[in-house]
Design an enzyme around this catalytic site. Structure first.
Site, PDB file in Angstrom:
ATOM      1  N   GLY A   1       4.391 -47.925  30.543  1.00 59.21           N
ATOM      2  CA  GLY A   1       3.452 -47.046  29.871  1.00 59.21           C
ATOM      3  C   GLY A   1       2.591 -47.814  28.878  1.00 59.21           C
ATOM      4  N   CYS A   2       1.457 -47.224  28.496  1.00 61.85           N
ATOM      5  CA  CYS A   2       0.510 -47.900  27.593  1.00 61.85           C
ATOM      6  C   CYS A   2       1.093 -48.084  26.195  1.00 61.85           C
ATOM      7  CB  CYS A   2      -0.795 -47.123  27.547  1.00 61.85           C
ATOM      8  SG  CYS A   2      -0.596 -45.351  27.233  1.00 61.85           S
ATOM      9  N   TYR A   3       1.554 -46.976  25.601  1.00 62.42           N
ATOM     10  CA  TYR A   3       2.193 -47.071  24.284  1.00 62.42           C
ATOM     11  C   TYR A   3       3.364 -48.062  24.341  1.00 62.42           C
ATOM     12  CZ  TYR A   3       0.118 -42.882  21.972  1.00 62.42           C
ATOM     13  OH  TYR A   3      -0.689 -41.970  21.368  1.00 62.42           O
ATOM     14  N   ALA A   4       4.153 -47.939  25.428  1.00 59.38           N
ATOM     15  CA  ALA A   4       5.380 -48.735  25.527  1.00 59.38           C
ATOM     16  C   ALA A   4       5.093 -50.221  25.639  1.00 59.38           C
ATOM     17  CB  ALA A   4       6.204 -48.258  26.726  1.00 59.38           C
ATOM     18  N   THR A   5       4.028 -50.587  26.346  1.00 55.39           N
ATOM     19  CA  THR A   5       3.685 -52.000  26.490  1.00 55.39           C
ATOM     20  C   THR A   5       3.392 -52.631  25.131  1.00 55.39           C
ATOM     21  OG1 THR A   5       2.817 -51.738  28.739  1.00 55.39           O
ATOM     22  CG2 THR A   5       2.006 -53.614  27.464  1.00 55.39           C
TER      23      THR A   5
END
Length: 848
Positions: free
Chosen positions: A660-664
């Site tokens: 995910g974007c946030y997770a990256t």
């Protein structure tokens, strides 16, 4: 506990409309007071209902409009829904869930079902060949015994499924339709409906139960006759005159037999005669269209019939976009290029009076008409001008513009607006238009555009622009018109092929145990199929593949864009398709695809993956951009964050789950310090509204976001679980949506188990990420405006408190690029043995 959480979710997610809030409270109240024995099923049903509502409502305007519309009449006049027999066999849970949705918000459709496929199956089992004439089943006594048995079984099956979901439903298998023989010699026991007894239906609704009807009829002497379910539904509609008439079938609409595409709209006044001459319009399809025409001739012109898939029921009822095939009497559309061509000037004046500038007195109809006399314009409308659109040339940009788009309430409700816009799009391959941010139809305009830009209370929309330069020119012209201030340079549309600037900070020896793979051994072309190409991520990936030295698109699949030409891709002419499970399986069998990219919403892609898996000798790779397989424990899927995970595993994997974007960004910002963490890191994340996707909601509504910040899912967010599981460290994540379009910023507070200075920590990060093209370490806190449109992650700040037991780190990432499409391309490159950064610009700027 579930009900408490639902109340909290309701309050947090839909504060913008009182009608929606009241509707949800009604749902919860019913869940609290009903005393069904199947408590678990009832609560699950209510929860499912609320989730469906939240996922299917398009905008505040649509919710308020359609709820007011549906509650403006008596309950039995809400809708007649005809259910095809195949739906009960193949999609019973979905059907029951959709009907439960309506029931729990206080709407009582009259449901009538068929049972054709079940009858054919039983007849064939007994060695009887089903016999039809003109689309009507010839029903002898033996066939009638099977027909009656099937109707009773399927009716009970549907009623039972509804009762299990906490829905009070009443089976009505007789006593509604009176009939005489249609043609006893030709059709045998087939009825022609002569009367409809409303009493059983009204009694069911009055008792708070959904009426579930069969299409069996009776003669005055009591002989049971078979009636085509479409015909019976039409007779019900004639008597009750409902606001909505919906036919549910397994195809989700009428399919053009020549092209294989779904017919979106049929305007009977304009198309009926030619349509009935088409070679593919025969048998049941011909009978259905004929019956619908005869029905609509006896109803108000505003009435329409929708033929849709069961999963699109809420979309059809509660959004402007609708679904499936819409059939209406309609009006013939008109086009005019001079004022003299308008045969009824008063209609034109009435339509122009809907314009806000005219209705407010800022200008007059006469002044506007005088202006048009000197313009080269083209006007579009329906015959009564319920919708009027006027297109002018724009000298500043050479892109035609919509000068006025004026629609009455009737025009919106009956989707005449869609029809007009489709007609405009045929004549204008590129177009621009400007709408006020407070326009109640903003979500509809978003759905028709390929891009938008907001400034000073106005939104510029466009489609069909071929280059970033054309977009930049359009935005600059728009900004100049709405403001005297020169617009800031847009980093989103700036060329990505810019030089990378480096700081003078000394380089550190790399401690990276997982260096990039910069020398790919493969130089062969590969074919990529993109499933779910409509969203922002899909569009960015398409643009990157267009410039990739080895990758080519073979298929782009999008149900909503099916049949349209793919824009922004120059290697080949590709048309959007709507790939089904069998299509995907066949492409895999034939080896037509090297890489499948699933750009679908969470919870949707499993059937597609299973179809690919079912091919024993398949050699393709799968990249999934959703969260469906990020928590895989089977070992079949590899988590594709190359900078932190073993690149050799990604390269050898056949199934890769894109992070995910946030997770990256959060993992990149926290990972180097995992051995020094003493407690729970707190992540305050803020994303631009492109992260909320293209489906209209308050989280991507520029008006609602203006001067605003929206917190949501503040605990147990899926990215919180993703970050924690990958790092092996529990984190607290608090996401927010802001008013900019793309880009994410994280402010992360990390408690330390060892005293470290800011320099110590920065050195750890520089050494860990040395050699990583897509990660930049900065001494300053990175800014969103510097990452928007760039292909990587910037980590900086490294602010340590006076006790040296806590550090605050700031990380930025473009959610559409390294947060999604760029990372996907990295994983494709690794999986196909290309240079890891092939096709990815080296465009990060390091701020010392």
């Amino acid at each position: 506990m579930i009900l408490t959480n639902l109340r909290k979710a309701t309050t947090a997610l839909v504060p913008q409309t009182l009608a929606t809030s009241q509707m949800l409270k009604s749902t919860l109240a019913k869940s609290s007071t009903h005393s069904f024995k199947l408590q678990h099923n009832r609560v699950y049903s209510t929860r499912s209902t609320v989730i469906q509502l939240l996922n299917n409502i398009g905008s505040k305007r649509e919710v308020e409009q359609y709820l007011n519309y549906f509650t403006s009449v008596s309950q039995q006049q809400f809708a007649v829904i005809k259910v095809g027999g195949a739906i009960i066999t193949q999609q019973l849970p979905e059907l029951a869930s959709c009907l439960a949705f309506l029931y729990h918000v206080g709407l009582y459709p009259i449901v009538l079902h068929g049972t054709g496929p079940q009858i054919n199956e039983l007849l064939e089992a007994e060695g009887v060949e089903p016999d039809y004439s003109d689309g009507i089943r010839i029903t002898d006594e033996k066939t009638m015994s099977v027909v009656r048995k099937c109707f009773l079984e399927q009716n009970l099956k549907l009623v039972t499924a509804l009762e299990k979901m906490g829905v009070h439903a009443r089976p009505i298998t007789a006593g509604v339709f009176g009939a005489e023989y249609l043609d006893k010699e030709k059709y045998k026991l087939v009825g022609n409906v002569t009367s409809v007894n409303k009493a059983p239906v009204e009694a069911s609704i009055a008792a708070g139960a959904l009426p579930i009807l069969t299409s069996l009829a009776e003669t005055p002497s009591g002989q049971i006759l078979n009636v085509n379910a479409d015909v019976a539904a039409g007779e019900l509609a004639r008597v009750f005159e409902p606001l909505k008439i919906v036919y549910l079938n397994e195809k989700g609409g009428i399919i053009n037999g020549n092209t294989g595409e779904k017919v979106s709209v049929i305007n009977l006044d304009e198309e009926y005669e030619d349509l009935m001459k088409e070679s593919w319009v025969k048998y049941g399809t011909k009978l259905k269209i004929k019956e619908i025409k005869e029905l609509l001739m006896h109803l108000p012109r505003s009435s329409s019939v929708a033929i849709i898939d069961v999963n699109d029921l809420q979309k059809e009822l509660f959004t402007d976009s609708g679904a499936g095939t819409l059939i209406r009497r309609g009006y013939k559309l008109i086009t005019r290029s001079s004022l003299g061509e308008f045969q009824q000037p008063d209609l034109l004046r009435n339509a122009l009076n809907r314009d806000q500038d005219i209705s407010s007195g800022k200008t007059s109809v006469a002044s506007y008409l005088k202006k048009l006399e000197s313009e080269n314009f083209k006007a579009y409308g329906d015959e009564p001008l319920e919708v009027l659109a006027i297109i002018l040339e724009d000298e500043a940009t050479s892109v035609p513009k919509v000068d006025r788009f004026l629609a009455s309430k009737t025009g919106w409700l009956n989707n005449v607006t869609d029809n007009i816009f489709t007609s405009i799009k045929k004549d204008f391959p590129a177009l621009q238009w400007v709408v006020r941010e407070d326009d109640p139809n903003t979500a509809w305009y978003f759905s028709k555009s390929e891009g938008s830009y907001a400034k000073n209370g106005h939104i510029l929309f466009w489609y069909g622009l071929k280059s970033a330069d054309a977009v930049s020119e359009l935005i600059a012209s728009f900004a100049q018109k709405v403001s005297l201030v020169k617009p800031a340079e847009s980093k989103v549309f700036k060329s990505s092929q810019q030089a990378r600037s480096f700081s003078t900070a000394r380089r550190f020896y790399s401690t990276n145990p997982n260096p990039p793979i910069k020398e790919g051994k493969n130089h062969q072309k590969s074919k990529v199929a993109l499933i779910g190409a409509r969203g922002y991520t899909g569009q960015n990936l398409i643009a990157m593949i267009d410039k990739h030295p080895y990758l080519e698109l073979s298929h782009v699949s999008s149900r909503e864009l099916q049949g349209q030409k793919l824009q922004g891709y120059n290697k080949a002419d590709i048309v959007y398709s709507n790939l089904q499970i069998e299509d995907i399986k066949k492409l895999e069998i034939d080896g037509k695809v090297d890489v499948w990219v699933m750009a679908l919403p969470n919870g949707v892609c499993k059937p597609f993956v299973d179809a690919i898996d079912s091919v024993k000798n398949g050699k393709s790779k799968i990249i999934d951009l959703s969260a469906d397989y990020r928590f895989d424990t089977t070992g079949e899927w590899v988590y594709g964050l190359p900078e932190l995970n073993d690149r050799t595993k990604i390269a050898s994997a056949t199934k890769i789950s894109n992070p995910g974007c946030y997770a990256t960004a959060a993992q990149v910002a926290i990972k180097p310090l995992t051995e020094y963490i003493s407690g729970t890191p707190s992540i305050f994340g803020v994303s631009g509204y492109s992260g909320a996707g293209t489906k209209p909601s308050i989280k991507n509504d520029p008006v609602f976001l203006s001067d605003n910040l929206i917190p949501y899912s503040l605990t147990d967010h899926v990215h919180e679980k993703e970050i924690s599981s990958q790092l092996g460290v529990e984190v607290a994540f608090m996401p927010h949506v802001a008013q900019w379009f793309q880009g994410i910023t994280h402010t992360i507070s990390i408690p330390l188990n060892k005293k470290l200075t800011s320099r110590d920590i920065r050195n750890i990060y520089q050494e860990r990420y040395s050699g990583e093209q897509l990660i930049t370490i900065s001494g300053e806190a990175p800014l969103v405006k510097d990452i928007s449109g760039k292909h990587g992650v910037v980590v900086g700040a490294f602010a340590v408190n006076s006790k040296q037991d806590r550090v605050v780190i700031v990380a930025t990432i473009d959610n559409l690029l390294k947060g999604a499409s760029t990372q996907c391309l990295q994983n494709i490159n690794l999986a196909m043995n290309y240079d890891e950064y092939a096709g990815i610009p080296d465009d990060l700027v390091i701020r010392g």
